[in-house]
Design a protein around this motif. Structure first.
Motif, PDB file in Angstrom:
ATOM      1  N   ARG A 179       0.821  -1.212   0.000  1.00 49.49           N
ATOM      2  CA  ARG A 179       0.000   0.000   0.000  1.00 49.49           C
ATOM      3  C   ARG A 179       0.863   1.275   0.000  1.00 49.49           C
ATOM      4  N   GLU A 180       1.945   1.290   0.815  1.00 56.33           N
ATOM      5  CA  GLU A 180       2.790   2.495   0.885  1.00 56.33           C
ATOM      6  C   GLU A 180       3.441   2.759  -0.466  1.00 56.33           C
ATOM      7  N   GLN A 181       3.816   1.682  -1.163  1.00 53.51           N
ATOM      8  CA  GLN A 181       4.443   1.856  -2.478  1.00 53.51           C
ATOM      9  C   GLN A 181       3.450   2.493  -3.453  1.00 53.51           C
ATOM     10  N   VAL A 182       2.202   2.051  -3.392  1.00 53.05           N
ATOM     11  CA  VAL A 182       1.185   2.597  -4.292  1.00 53.05           C
ATOM     12  C   VAL A 182       0.994   4.083  -4.010  1.00 53.05           C
ATOM     13  N   GLY A 183       0.934   4.434  -2.724  1.00 56.72           N
ATOM     14  CA  GLY A 183       0.762   5.832  -2.342  1.00 56.72           C
ATOM     15  C   GLY A 183       1.900   6.695  -2.872  1.00 56.72           C
ATOM     16  N   ARG A 184       3.123   6.195  -2.718  1.00 52.80           N
ATOM     17  CA  ARG A 184       4.284   6.951  -3.208  1.00 52.80           C
ATOM     18  C   ARG A 184       4.228   7.105  -4.718  1.00 52.80           C
ATOM     19  N   ALA A 185       3.888   6.021  -5.424  1.00 56.02           N
ATOM     20  CA  ALA A 185       3.855   6.058  -6.892  1.00 56.02           C
ATOM     21  C   ALA A 185       2.819   7.067  -7.379  1.00 56.02           C
ATOM     22  N   ILE A 186       1.662   7.102  -6.732  1.00 57.32           N
ATOM     23  CA  ILE A 186       0.621   8.048  -7.140  1.00 57.32           C
ATOM     24  C   ILE A 186       1.113   9.476  -6.935  1.00 57.32           C
ATOM     25  N   ALA A 187       1.814   9.728  -5.820  1.00 57.75           N
ATOM     26  CA  ALA A 187       2.328  11.075  -5.539  1.00 57.75           C
ATOM     27  C   ALA A 187       3.370  11.484  -6.589  1.00 57.75           C
ATOM     28  N   VAL A 188       4.246  10.560  -6.958  1.00 56.62           N
ATOM     29  CA  VAL A 188       5.268  10.852  -7.972  1.00 56.62           C
ATOM     30  C   VAL A 188       4.601  11.224  -9.294  1.00 56.62           C
ATOM     31  N   VAL A 189       3.607  10.430  -9.696  1.00 62.65           N
ATOM     32  CA  VAL A 189       2.933  10.679 -10.973  1.00 62.65           C
ATOM     33  C   VAL A 189       2.222  12.032 -10.952  1.00 62.65           C
TER      34      VAL A 189
END
Ligand code: SF4
Ligand code: SF4
Lengths: 97, 362
Positions: free
Chosen positions: B205-215
């Motif tokens: 879940r944390e990885q998904v959150g980070r990826a969305i923020a980067v995008v």
């Protein structure tokens, strides 16, 4: 009141649709559509009038002159509207300036 | 009882033409079915040309030539030409392996409008490992270069999962460097081979959150340079997406052997009667085939969807996912927080442990 500032477009720019962006008429869908990678737009009457002039032949200045006559509207306002639309299309890679 | 007058269905805008299931790559996230069509069962050129004409007459504006790897078909140029002749916008969705420079030029001459190339990662070794094919990364780069030289618009598609999610920003920058006007960041969707590999693919879940923020940040910094389209991963959303824009509303999908599906995973739903273009005209399939009418509109719904204000917005989400995760294709997509199965889904997203890939093979 402040006028919203229109994006700057050179008067001698010749806007055109890039390869992979096509304005087509589709009878089954009931009108004009702008087709682009993974996107479909249905331009309103004004946007259509602008897009039909983006052939790479006419300059931005000439397009604005032409539309000011067609829509009997002040040239400055038409210029701002056209510039706003062209810039937003260019940002979406739907137009080359 | 008087039945309400049957509304005629809306006209489809898009056709996904799965020209073949053959593909040199073996991506574990492939959404093709486990039971792949054999070459001998594939539709011939003339039938595909007819499908293109019938699709255009039905209102379809864009055709997505997909697979498998569409380049595996020798008649791809003829299919592109037939689609253009019918008035369709043609989009080639390719793995980028096996289409030579000369072949691409022939496709462009046949009227190809747009090319979408998939990349598996921003680093060659990892990308080739995910694709299950040595040298795939280099060949994709070469094809992307050919696309740009031919002045065709290029989209780079990156499917995101545990092995590459930390490099989502680098993949966007790679797309920009390759000359793409558009990049699709698609978090893996768990159908077909992807479902089989879910334990190996699902990010934390944390990885998904980070990826969305980067995008989201890159969407701002890259405005005007590249269009970034991203699909937020299903398992972490509150509401489902209207799958394929609603069942039988916007698009249809023809499989290599000619079966017409409302979405690419629809064949996983048992008991649906799908029609084949070998036996029926596309317009008849669209309006009258039992499979297209099974979940069209909202009449088929059960609670909580049946009385929900969003029922005509998201159409209850994805039928295939509802089936896969609840056992009932009419249930609300468990991505929806109103679904009684939603809590279990979060558990699933969390608890899946590491596992080895099962590569997609015919
Ligand atoms: S996802 Fe990978 S294996 Fe599946 S069709 Fe595409 S390139 Fe081939
Ligand atoms: S209950 Fe059904 S219709 Fe309502 S938001 Fe959830 S999935 Fe959509």
């Amino acid at each position: 009141m402040q006028e919203p500032s229109a994006p700057d477009i050179a008067p001698d720019a010749r806007p055109r649709l890039p390869r992979g962006v096509r304005l087509v008429h589709n009878a089954a869908q009931g009108g004009w559509v702008l087709l682009a990678p993974e996107r479909i737009f249905r331009p309103d009457a004004v946007a259509l009038a602008i897009l039909q002039r983006c052939t790479g032949a006419a300059t931005f200045a000439a397009i604005v002159d032409d539309l000011a006559v067609e829509f009997t509207a002040p040239r400055q306002r038409i210029g701002a509207d056209v510039a706003t639309l062209l810039r937003s299309l260019a940002d979406k890679k739907l137009l080359e300036l | 009882m008087v039945a309400p007058a049957q509304e005629s269905p809306p006209r489809p805008l898009g056709l996904l033409a799965e020209l073949t299931h053959r593909c040199p790559l073996g991506c574990p996230y492939c959404s093709n079915p486990l039971d792949l069509d054999a070459r001998a069962d594939e539709l011939d050129t003339a039938t595909w040309a007819r499908v293109m004409r019938e699709a255009a007459a039905l209102g379809v504006l864009q055709v997505h030539l997909s697979g498998g790897e569409p380049g595996a078909r020798r008649d791809l140029e003829h299919i592109v030409a037939a689609a253009r002749e019918a008035g369709l916008y043609t989009n080639l969705i390719t793995a980028g392996v096996g289409i030579s420079t000369a072949r691409l030029a022939a496709l462009a001459a046949a009227g190809l409008d747009h090319v979408q190339v998939s990349i598996q990662d921003s680093e060659a070794a990892s990308a080739d490992c995910i694709a299950g094919y040595d040298g795939a990364f280099a060949r994709k780069r070469a094809l992307a270069g050919d696309v740009v030289r031919l002045k065709l618009p290029l989209t780079v598609n990156a499917v995101i999962h545990r092995a590459n999610i930390e490099r989502v920003g680098a993949m966007i920058d790679l797309a920009l460097a390759l000359g793409a006007g558009r990049v699709e960041i698609a978090h893996a969707q768990y159908y077909g081979w992807a479902l089989k590999n879910r334990a190996a693919l699902m990010p934390a879940r944390e990885q998904v959150g980070r990826a969305i923020a980067v995008v989201e940040a890159m969407r701002e910094t890259h405005r005007g340079a590249i269009v970034i389209d991203s699909v937020v991963p299903d398992y972490y959303a509150r509401y489902p997406k209207p799958c394929v824009g609603g069942w039988g509303r916007r698009s249809l999908n023809v499989t290599p052997s000619g079966v017409v599906l409302p979405c690419h995973a629809a064949a996983t739903i048992p008991g649906l009667d799908f029609w084949n273009v070998r036996e029926y005209a596309l317009a008849d399939i669209w309006t009258s085939s039992p499979a297209f009418n099974a979940f069209r509109g909202t009449d088929w719904m059960v609670e909580p969807c049946a009385s929900c204000a969003r029922r005509s917005v998201d159409f209850g989400g994805c039928r295939c996912q509802a089936l896969a995760l609840t056992g009932d294709a009419r249930a609300a997509d468990p991505v929806c927080h109103l679904s009684p199965h939603h809590a279990g889904l979060a558990e699933l997203a969390r608890s899946d442990a590491d596992a080895a890939y099962v590569y997609r093979r015919i």
